[in-house]
Design a protein around this motif. Sequence first.
Motif, PDB file in Angstrom:
ATOM      1  N   ILE A 149     -29.291  -2.104  35.481  1.00  0.00           N
ATOM      2  CA  ILE A 149     -29.414  -3.239  34.554  1.00  0.00           C
ATOM      3  C   ILE A 149     -30.748  -3.200  33.803  1.00  0.00           C
ATOM      4  O   ILE A 149     -31.093  -4.135  33.109  1.00  0.00           O
ATOM      5  N   ASN A 150     -31.499  -2.123  33.929  1.00  0.00           N
ATOM      6  CA  ASN A 150     -32.803  -2.018  33.279  1.00  0.00           C
ATOM      7  C   ASN A 150     -32.685  -2.181  31.764  1.00  0.00           C
ATOM      8  O   ASN A 150     -31.777  -1.644  31.135  1.00  0.00           O
ATOM      9  N   ARG A 151     -33.630  -2.947  31.189  1.00  0.00           N
ATOM     10  CA  ARG A 151     -33.640  -3.125  29.748  1.00  0.00           C
ATOM     11  C   ARG A 151     -35.023  -2.948  29.132  1.00  0.00           C
ATOM     12  O   ARG A 151     -35.157  -2.775  27.934  1.00  0.00           O
ATOM     13  N   GLY A 152     -36.075  -3.058  29.942  1.00  0.00           N
ATOM     14  CA  GLY A 152     -37.429  -3.023  29.403  1.00  0.00           C
ATOM     15  C   GLY A 152     -37.897  -1.629  29.061  1.00  0.00           C
ATOM     16  O   GLY A 152     -38.356  -1.361  27.947  1.00  0.00           O
ATOM     17  N   VAL A 153     -37.788  -0.701  30.013  1.00  0.00           N
ATOM     18  CA  VAL A 153     -38.262   0.664  29.826  1.00  0.00           C
ATOM     19  C   VAL A 153     -37.086   1.569  29.495  1.00  0.00           C
ATOM     20  O   VAL A 153     -36.031   1.477  30.119  1.00  0.00           O
ATOM     21  N   ASP A 154     -37.259   2.408  28.502  1.00  0.00           N
ATOM     22  CA  ASP A 154     -36.237   3.396  28.171  1.00  0.00           C
ATOM     23  C   ASP A 154     -36.393   4.561  29.141  1.00  0.00           C
ATOM     24  O   ASP A 154     -37.204   5.471  28.927  1.00  0.00           O
ATOM     25  N   LEU A 155     -35.646   4.530  30.236  1.00  0.00           N
ATOM     26  CA  LEU A 155     -35.809   5.524  31.292  1.00  0.00           C
ATOM     27  C   LEU A 155     -35.448   6.935  30.828  1.00  0.00           C
ATOM     28  O   LEU A 155     -36.093   7.912  31.223  1.00  0.00           O
ATOM     29  N   GLY A 156     -34.428   7.040  30.008  1.00  0.00           N
ATOM     30  CA  GLY A 156     -34.047   8.346  29.493  1.00  0.00           C
ATOM     31  C   GLY A 156     -35.160   8.957  28.650  1.00  0.00           C
ATOM     32  O   GLY A 156     -35.518  10.125  28.815  1.00  0.00           O
ATOM     33  N   ARG A 157     -35.720   8.163  27.755  1.00  0.00           N
ATOM     34  CA  ARG A 157     -36.809   8.651  26.904  1.00  0.00           C
ATOM     35  C   ARG A 157     -38.038   8.995  27.744  1.00  0.00           C
ATOM     36  O   ARG A 157     -38.710  10.006  27.498  1.00  0.00           O
ATOM     37  N   THR A 158     -38.330   8.171  28.755  1.00  0.00           N
ATOM     38  CA  THR A 158     -39.492   8.431  29.607  1.00  0.00           C
ATOM     39  C   THR A 158     -39.331   9.753  30.352  1.00  0.00           C
ATOM     40  O   THR A 158     -40.275  10.547  30.458  1.00  0.00           O
ATOM     41  N   ALA A 159     -38.134   9.997  30.876  1.00  0.00           N
ATOM     42  CA  ALA A 159     -37.874  11.262  31.570  1.00  0.00           C
ATOM     43  C   ALA A 159     -38.003  12.447  30.621  1.00  0.00           C
ATOM     44  O   ALA A 159     -38.468  13.531  31.019  1.00  0.00           O
ATOM     45  N   LEU A 191     -30.000   8.861  36.907  1.00  0.00           N
ATOM     46  CA  LEU A 191     -30.518   8.466  35.596  1.00  0.00           C
ATOM     47  C   LEU A 191     -29.440   8.576  34.527  1.00  0.00           C
ATOM     48  O   LEU A 191     -29.240   7.657  33.718  1.00  0.00           O
ATOM     49  N   ILE A 192     -28.722   9.687  34.506  1.00  0.00           N
ATOM     50  CA  ILE A 192     -27.662   9.864  33.511  1.00  0.00           C
ATOM     51  C   ILE A 192     -26.574   8.802  33.686  1.00  0.00           C
ATOM     52  O   ILE A 192     -26.089   8.215  32.708  1.00  0.00           O
ATOM     53  N   TYR A 193     -26.212   8.541  34.920  1.00  0.00           N
ATOM     54  CA  TYR A 193     -25.220   7.505  35.229  1.00  0.00           C
ATOM     55  C   TYR A 193     -25.684   6.157  34.673  1.00  0.00           C
ATOM     56  O   TYR A 193     -24.933   5.439  34.001  1.00  0.00           O
ATOM     57  N   SER A 194     -26.939   5.813  34.925  1.00  0.00           N
ATOM     58  CA  SER A 194     -27.464   4.511  34.487  1.00  0.00           C
ATOM     59  C   SER A 194     -27.552   4.418  32.966  1.00  0.00           C
ATOM     60  O   SER A 194     -27.344   3.340  32.387  1.00  0.00           O
ATOM     61  N   GLU A 195     -27.861   5.536  32.305  1.00  0.00           N
ATOM     62  CA  GLU A 195     -27.955   5.517  30.846  1.00  0.00           C
ATOM     63  C   GLU A 195     -26.589   5.287  30.202  1.00  0.00           C
ATOM     64  O   GLU A 195     -26.478   4.609  29.173  1.00  0.00           O
ATOM     65  N   ILE A 196     -25.553   5.835  30.800  1.00  0.00           N
ATOM     66  CA  ILE A 196     -24.201   5.571  30.287  1.00  0.00           C
ATOM     67  C   ILE A 196     -23.853   4.105  30.479  1.00  0.00           C
ATOM     68  O   ILE A 196     -23.314   3.444  29.573  1.00  0.00           O
ATOM     69  N   LEU A 197     -24.170   3.566  31.649  1.00  0.00           N
ATOM     70  CA  LEU A 197     -23.921   2.139  31.891  1.00  0.00           C
ATOM     71  C   LEU A 197     -24.669   1.273  30.884  1.00  0.00           C
ATOM     72  O   LEU A 197     -24.144   0.260  30.404  1.00  0.00           O
ATOM     73  N   LYS A 198     -25.904   1.654  30.580  1.00  0.00           N
ATOM     74  CA  LYS A 198     -26.705   0.887  29.627  1.00  0.00           C
ATOM     75  C   LYS A 198     -26.015   0.820  28.269  1.00  0.00           C
ATOM     76  O   LYS A 198     -25.931  -0.262  27.654  1.00  0.00           O
ATOM     77  N   MET A 199     -25.498   1.958  27.807  1.00  0.00           N
ATOM     78  CA  MET A 199     -24.831   1.968  26.504  1.00  0.00           C
ATOM     79  C   MET A 199     -23.531   1.175  26.541  1.00  0.00           C
ATOM     80  O   MET A 199     -23.203   0.456  25.589  1.00  0.00           O
ATOM     81  N   LEU A 200     -22.791   1.279  27.637  1.00  0.00           N
ATOM     82  CA  LEU A 200     -21.551   0.505  27.743  1.00  0.00           C
ATOM     83  C   LEU A 200     -21.831  -0.990  27.687  1.00  0.00           C
ATOM     84  O   LEU A 200     -21.050  -1.763  27.103  1.00  0.00           O
ATOM     85  N   ARG A 201     -22.930  -1.413  28.288  1.00  0.00           N
ATOM     86  CA  ARG A 201     -23.294  -2.829  28.232  1.00  0.00           C
ATOM     87  C   ARG A 201     -23.698  -3.229  26.810  1.00  0.00           C
ATOM     88  O   ARG A 201     -23.339  -4.304  26.326  1.00  0.00           O
ATOM     89  N   LEU A 202     -24.471  -2.365  26.165  1.00  0.00           N
ATOM     90  CA  LEU A 202     -24.893  -2.673  24.797  1.00  0.00           C
ATOM     91  C   LEU A 202     -23.694  -2.835  23.871  1.00  0.00           C
ATOM     92  O   LEU A 202     -23.722  -3.639  22.936  1.00  0.00           O
ATOM     93  N   TRP A 203     -22.650  -2.068  24.137  1.00  0.00           N
ATOM     94  CA  TRP A 203     -21.446  -2.148  23.314  1.00  0.00           C
ATOM     95  C   TRP A 203     -20.482  -3.235  23.777  1.00  0.00           C
ATOM     96  O   TRP A 203     -19.397  -3.379  23.217  1.00  0.00           O
ATOM     97  N   GLY A 204     -20.868  -3.986  24.797  1.00  0.00           N
ATOM     98  CA  GLY A 204     -20.036  -5.090  25.272  1.00  0.00           C
ATOM     99  C   GLY A 204     -18.772  -4.658  25.981  1.00  0.00           C
ATOM    100  O   GLY A 204     -17.780  -5.410  26.001  1.00  0.00           O
ATOM    101  N   LEU A 205     -18.772  -3.490  26.593  1.00  0.00           N
ATOM    102  CA  LEU A 205     -17.571  -2.959  27.232  1.00  0.00           C
ATOM    103  C   LEU A 205     -17.519  -3.218  28.740  1.00  0.00           C
ATOM    104  O   LEU A 205     -16.504  -2.914  29.372  1.00  0.00           O
TER     105      LEU A 205
END
Length: 412
Positions: free
Chosen positions: A89-99, A194-208
């Motif tokens: 559910i992370n929203r503050g830090v872009d974990l993918g970009r940081t990695a 990390l990859i799993y969480s980044e996909i979840l992040k995008m799915l949430r952003l798209w309201g899915l």
Amino acid sequence: MSGLALASPIYQLRVHITLPSSSSSSSSHIFRGFVCRSQLGRANNLKFVLHEALDSSGINTAHARDAREGFCSQIKRLSNIERETSISINRGVDLGRTALYIAAEDDSLISHSSVPLPVDAFLERLDDHSMRFCTQYSSSFRSSPENIIKCLERYLYVDKGFRRTNARNQSEQRALYLPSVLTHRLGSATMLSLIYSEILKMLRLWGLLDFDIEIFFPHNPISLPRGYRKQKSKESDQPHIMTSESLLTEILRDLKNAFWPFQLDNNRSLFLRAAHAANYSDGSNNVEESAFNLASAKAARHRLERGVWTSVRFGDMRRALSACERLILLETDPKELRDYSVLLYHCGFYEESLQFLRYYQDAKKESSDSFIDVEEDAVEKLIIRLNLILMKEGWSRPSHGKSFLSNNSEPW
């Protein structure tokens, strides 16, 4: 990305660098967590070594510095709440970009490329997985949460073939860097989470996603990260929930473990291995072990004097120092100061090594962490050794240090 896939040398480091201005505008940022716990008044005097040392040897670290600044710009967003927020559910830090900034810095350090690692291109590749999953499994969003999770894991681990490796050695170093994992689909549990969480992040952003999902991080060497509905979580699941802070810490500690220059004797901590190498032996009555430690220390010195600090069995000093510096910036554990210090000792930075040990002793006074007696004894012995070196009349840095840095020969 070729540099990350190859072994490379390390040159002995003999100069220092202050923290980059973009990451240290005030002493409250440097060791923010440590200042709160220990009131470390000298935090604004903290100095790192790596980039300036390589610059002085003729190696351009502009791209490495840019990547470090990018890393610092992300971790600035780690509030106390964000540090404890689940990666799902992370929203503050872009974990993918940081990695990717972590990978970009190391790639620059070892490849000396005139072109930086394309962070944005790899971010697009990461986001593409979210888009492809939505396209391939669009019907799953009309089904149960359990089926959505099942489809997502089928996409990752079956369709795309992402596999896990327990990569804490240089022979599998690609599994520790996000660009390589996206390319070769072989990664550590941390990278797959990390990859799993980044996909979840995008799915949430798209309201899915209209339900809460958590990622179960496996602590065994073979299992894959798995998702589950948060409503069905149990108390026993808590140790398996990865937060933003713990994920970044795990990424950097994996790198630190993989590239630590003293790889022998896994029964000891990284610090003890390096500390005992400094002493040639651990003071035990085991003559065979003491002789082996002496031989190992002499071999390490010989490699260093030839300008070669990288091998499959003996780590990579550049990437070990880089991981240590970023762990210190992340402000999670005062023992990172101690570990960084012992590497500085082996690089000939005696003054800086002693300073970081003092920071460590100040920081641990108000830390709630436990400290192991044998490690604390080694710290005291290292302090004594450093003081004796610095007290020696006429002491100066070895004159051959510059030649180590100037040796640009690559063993590959």
